[in-house]
Design an enzyme around this catalytic site. Structure first.
Site, PDB file in Angstrom:
ATOM      1  N   THR A 103       0.832  -1.209   0.000  1.00  0.00           N
ATOM      2  CA  THR A 103       0.000   0.000   0.000  1.00  0.00           C
ATOM      3  C   THR A 103       0.866   1.259   0.000  1.00  0.00           C
ATOM      4  O   THR A 103       0.537   2.246  -0.682  1.00  0.00           O
ATOM      5  CB  THR A 103      -0.943  -0.004   1.212  1.00  0.00           C
ATOM      6  OG1 THR A 103      -1.835  -1.110   1.101  1.00  0.00           O
ATOM      7  CG2 THR A 103      -1.746   1.274   1.282  1.00  0.00           C
ATOM      8  N   SER A 142      -7.205  -0.879  -6.409  1.00  0.00           N
ATOM      9  CA  SER A 142      -6.726  -1.108  -5.061  1.00  0.00           C
ATOM     10  C   SER A 142      -5.237  -1.404  -5.181  1.00  0.00           C
ATOM     11  O   SER A 142      -4.748  -1.756  -6.263  1.00  0.00           O
ATOM     12  CB  SER A 142      -7.452  -2.301  -4.439  1.00  0.00           C
ATOM     13  OG  SER A 142      -6.754  -2.808  -3.317  1.00  0.00           O
ATOM     14  N   THR A 143      -4.524  -1.269  -4.067  1.00  0.00           N
ATOM     15  CA  THR A 143      -3.143  -1.764  -4.076  1.00  0.00           C
ATOM     16  C   THR A 143      -3.115  -3.221  -4.516  1.00  0.00           C
ATOM     17  O   THR A 143      -2.180  -3.666  -5.194  1.00  0.00           O
ATOM     18  CB  THR A 143      -2.528  -1.644  -2.668  1.00  0.00           C
ATOM     19  OG1 THR A 143      -2.441  -0.266  -2.309  1.00  0.00           O
ATOM     20  CG2 THR A 143      -1.148  -2.285  -2.595  1.00  0.00           C
ATOM     21  N   ASN A 144      -4.171  -3.956  -4.169  1.00  0.00           N
ATOM     22  CA  ASN A 144      -4.172  -5.402  -4.347  1.00  0.00           C
ATOM     23  C   ASN A 144      -4.315  -5.854  -5.791  1.00  0.00           C
ATOM     24  O   ASN A 144      -4.167  -7.046  -6.089  1.00  0.00           O
ATOM     25  CB  ASN A 144      -5.261  -6.026  -3.489  1.00  0.00           C
ATOM     26  CG  ASN A 144      -5.119  -5.623  -2.030  1.00  0.00           C
ATOM     27  OD1 ASN A 144      -4.073  -5.146  -1.609  1.00  0.00           O
ATOM     28  ND2 ASN A 144      -6.182  -5.798  -1.265  1.00  0.00           N
ATOM     29  N   THR A 189      35.049 -38.618 -13.715  1.00  0.00           N
ATOM     30  CA  THR A 189      33.894 -38.885 -12.870  1.00  0.00           C
ATOM     31  C   THR A 189      34.416 -39.187 -11.473  1.00  0.00           C
ATOM     32  O   THR A 189      35.504 -39.766 -11.328  1.00  0.00           O
ATOM     33  CB  THR A 189      33.079 -40.093 -13.380  1.00  0.00           C
ATOM     34  OG1 THR A 189      33.912 -41.256 -13.412  1.00  0.00           O
ATOM     35  CG2 THR A 189      32.531 -39.828 -14.789  1.00  0.00           C
ATOM     36  N   HIS A 190      33.679 -38.778 -10.448  1.00  0.00           N
ATOM     37  CA  HIS A 190      34.109 -38.953  -9.052  1.00  0.00           C
ATOM     38  C   HIS A 190      35.445 -38.253  -8.785  1.00  0.00           C
ATOM     39  O   HIS A 190      36.187 -38.656  -7.882  1.00  0.00           O
ATOM     40  CB  HIS A 190      34.248 -40.444  -8.691  1.00  0.00           C
ATOM     41  CG  HIS A 190      33.034 -41.253  -8.998  1.00  0.00           C
ATOM     42  ND1 HIS A 190      31.991 -41.415  -8.103  1.00  0.00           N
ATOM     43  CD2 HIS A 190      32.665 -41.935 -10.119  1.00  0.00           C
ATOM     44  CE1 HIS A 190      31.049 -42.172  -8.651  1.00  0.00           C
ATOM     45  NE2 HIS A 190      31.435 -42.496  -9.877  1.00  0.00           N
ATOM     46  N   SER A 320      46.835 -11.872  -3.800  1.00  0.00           N
ATOM     47  CA  SER A 320      47.234 -12.020  -2.409  1.00  0.00           C
ATOM     48  C   SER A 320      47.948 -10.769  -1.918  1.00  0.00           C
ATOM     49  O   SER A 320      48.690 -10.129  -2.670  1.00  0.00           O
ATOM     50  CB  SER A 320      48.149 -13.233  -2.242  1.00  0.00           C
ATOM     51  OG  SER A 320      48.649 -13.316  -0.923  1.00  0.00           O
ATOM     52  N   SER A 321      47.705 -10.457  -0.654  1.00  0.00           N
ATOM     53  CA  SER A 321      48.413  -9.333  -0.037  1.00  0.00           C
ATOM     54  C   SER A 321      49.754  -9.764   0.542  1.00  0.00           C
ATOM     55  O   SER A 321      50.540  -8.928   0.987  1.00  0.00           O
ATOM     56  CB  SER A 321      47.556  -8.738   1.090  1.00  0.00           C
ATOM     57  OG  SER A 321      47.309  -9.735   2.085  1.00  0.00           O
ATOM     58  N   LYS A 326      50.746 -14.349  -6.970  1.00  0.00           N
ATOM     59  CA  LYS A 326      49.558 -15.202  -6.910  1.00  0.00           C
ATOM     60  C   LYS A 326      48.370 -14.502  -7.562  1.00  0.00           C
ATOM     61  O   LYS A 326      48.109 -13.320  -7.313  1.00  0.00           O
ATOM     62  CB  LYS A 326      49.222 -15.538  -5.462  1.00  0.00           C
ATOM     63  CG  LYS A 326      48.151 -16.619  -5.310  1.00  0.00           C
ATOM     64  CD  LYS A 326      48.038 -17.050  -3.845  1.00  0.00           C
ATOM     65  CE  LYS A 326      47.131 -18.269  -3.702  1.00  0.00           C
ATOM     66  NZ  LYS A 326      45.738 -17.966  -4.000  1.00  0.00           N
ATOM     67  N   GLU A 333      34.697 -17.309  -8.713  1.00  0.00           N
ATOM     68  CA  GLU A 333      34.358 -17.217  -7.288  1.00  0.00           C
ATOM     69  C   GLU A 333      33.173 -16.285  -7.045  1.00  0.00           C
ATOM     70  O   GLU A 333      32.294 -16.584  -6.227  1.00  0.00           O
ATOM     71  CB  GLU A 333      35.576 -16.731  -6.492  1.00  0.00           C
ATOM     72  CG  GLU A 333      36.669 -17.768  -6.346  1.00  0.00           C
ATOM     73  CD  GLU A 333      37.923 -17.221  -5.693  1.00  0.00           C
ATOM     74  OE1 GLU A 333      38.819 -18.023  -5.370  1.00  0.00           O
ATOM     75  OE2 GLU A 333      38.028 -15.984  -5.502  1.00  0.00           O
TER      76      GLU A 333
END
Length: 470
Positions: A103, A142-144, A189-190, A320-321, A326, A333
């Site tokens: 609303t 209506s809002t609905n 596989t696996h 990397s810091s 690296k 990610e």
């Protein structure tokens, strides 16, 4: 009150509103009540444009059925056109998380349109005796019914955008398929060595996954065209002319070029939010597949010295810091993380839909927020993954081929030619000695080199026999 404010009143009393504000008292109260996510309506401009389109259609329909005079209709339409043109969006200040089943959002829209329309008519903001947010902008509504209809228009826009971004990603996978073609690599596989395949086959499979999800989203998108305009409060159509619902749907079709139609059962349509659950479920499926693909790319590009090292993905930033040199797989990610979030969104939407009671689901605002968020994120993921990762992938071809030729799994291709028992013995010998299947077969003169090379050629090793004969 002073020159910098104007006074407005509602059920709860009077309040001073900034004189230059296009929103009114109900928007101000909602702004004060809902300081939850700090994500405001104006951060989802397509939703504002969609709402303005719905209000424009309602005004035209109301004029057509004879309950709104032309002067007010024209002013409302002109004000809506301003919002559709991305004007005044800073006036939509309400938090996306809100009580009241939307609303507050509906009233924010009604008040901004009313005050802009008053200006167009030559009046001052707040002079609602000439054009009122409820009596005229919200007429026969209506809002609905207006909120879910606007939500569906906005979702359609976001779906269209997502489908376009999915095409970009599909194109990247298919381009990589052509580029890498018949270059051999080990299938697994696996997480264990299986049988050889080509990189082209792998990237084609990725494209097929996304194509399948695109088809599902296209199918569920069709459900968004069923609307409940004219339902008003609960679907009985109270306060709306009997010919208004179909007239409004007709106008909406003309304004958007999309096949919007009035639901056969407005009471059901007003309380049922299953379309949002269906769309969210498809977004979850897409996120699941995108995350799986990101996992595969990240795993196969691990290294550069001690990992699988089959692919080299673009280096986007130092990783990397503390460790010089690296570089991390930051794009896969971030795809994973965004997909995890979208999977959580799906659970929220399912809970919100289930929690709806009786003739209205009051939790549509949280469904709207999460669907918009998921659609935006998935669009961004697809484009980012394509342009900043997939397009730049290189294959470590010599290393991959060496893995294939020295791999125990190569014996599977020899099985139809040497038989299971001999192939098992060769595999065991290779495993114990560390030698290659290829060399053992030649040493034992089980096959001549020409025949062996033919058997383990990409064409003969990675495609079905029937396909080769064809």
């Amino acid at each position: 009150m002073n020159s910098s404010t104007r006074n407005e009143h509602d059920l709860l009393g009077d309040r001073d509103i900034p004189s230059d504000a296009y929103y009114g008292i109900q928007t101000l109260r909602a702004y004060e009540n809902f300081n939850i996510s700090k994500v405001r309506l104006h951060q989802f401009s397509p939703f504002i444009r969609a709402f303005a389109t719905v209000k424009k259609a309602a005004a035209i329909a109301n004029h057509k059925v004879g309950v709104l005079e032309e002067k007010r209709k024209d002013a409302i339409v002109a004000a809506c056109d301003d919002l559709i043109a991305d004007k005044l969006h800073d006036q939509f200040i309400i938090d996306m998380f809100q009580g009241g089943a939307g609303t507050s959002t509906n009233m924010n829209v009604n008040e901004v349109i009313a005050n802009r329309a008053l200006e167009i008519m030559g009046h001052e903001k707040g002079e609602y005796q000439y054009l009122h947010p409820n009596n005229h902008v919200n007429l026969s509504q209506s809002t609905n019914d207006s909120y879910p209809t606007a939500l569906k228009l906005a979702l359609d826009f976001y779906c269209e955008r997502l489908l376009g971004k999915m095409d970009i990603l599909i194109g990247s996978f298919l381009n990589k398929k052509e580029e890498l073609g018949h270059r051999l690599k080990m299938g697994r596989t696996h997480l264990q060595d299986a049988v050889p395949m080509t990189a082209g086959q792998e990237f084609n499979a990725f494209a097929t996954m996304i194509k399948a999800e695109k088809k599902r989203i296209e199918q569920v998108r069709e459900l968004l065209y069923e609307i409940n305009m004219g339902a008003t409060a609960i679907g009985t159509g109270i306060n709306a002319p009997s010919n208004y619902p179909e007239t409004c749907a007709e106008v909406l079709r003309e304004l958007t070029g999309k096949p919007y139609y009035t639901s056969d059962d407005l009471i059901q349509a007003t309380q049922d939010t299953s379309v949002y659950v269906a769309l969210s479920g498809n977004l979850r499926l897409l996120a699941t597949r995108l995350s799986k693909i990101a996992n595969d790319i990240r795993l196969q590009s691990s290294g550069p010295r001690a990992g699988l090292g089959q692919y080299r993905i673009p280096q986007m930033q130092p990783g990397s810091s503390i460790m010089p040199g690296k570089v991390n797989p930051v794009i896969p990610e971030v795809v994973n993380q965004a997909c995890f979030h979208i999977m959580g969104i799906d659970h929220t939407i399912a809970m919100a839909s289930e929690a709806g009671q009786l003739q209205l689901n009051v939790f549509e605002p949280v469904m709207a927020f999460n669907l918009f968020t998921g659609l935006v994120m998935l669009s961004n993921i697809c484009e980012t993954f394509a342009k900043r990762c997939i397009d730049g992938i290189e294959m470590n071809e010599d290393y991959c081929r060496e893995q294939v030729l020295s791999n125990i799994g190569l014996v599977t291709a020899l099985n139809p030619h040497l038989g299971y028992e001999v192939s098992t013995r060769i595999a065991k010998k290779a495993q114990e000695s560390g030698g290659s299947i290829y060399n053992i077969v030649l040493e034992e003169k089980l096959l001549d080199q020409e025949t062996l090379d033919q058997i383990i050629s990409p064409e003969n090793m990675v495609y079905p026999l029937l396909q080769r004969k064809a």
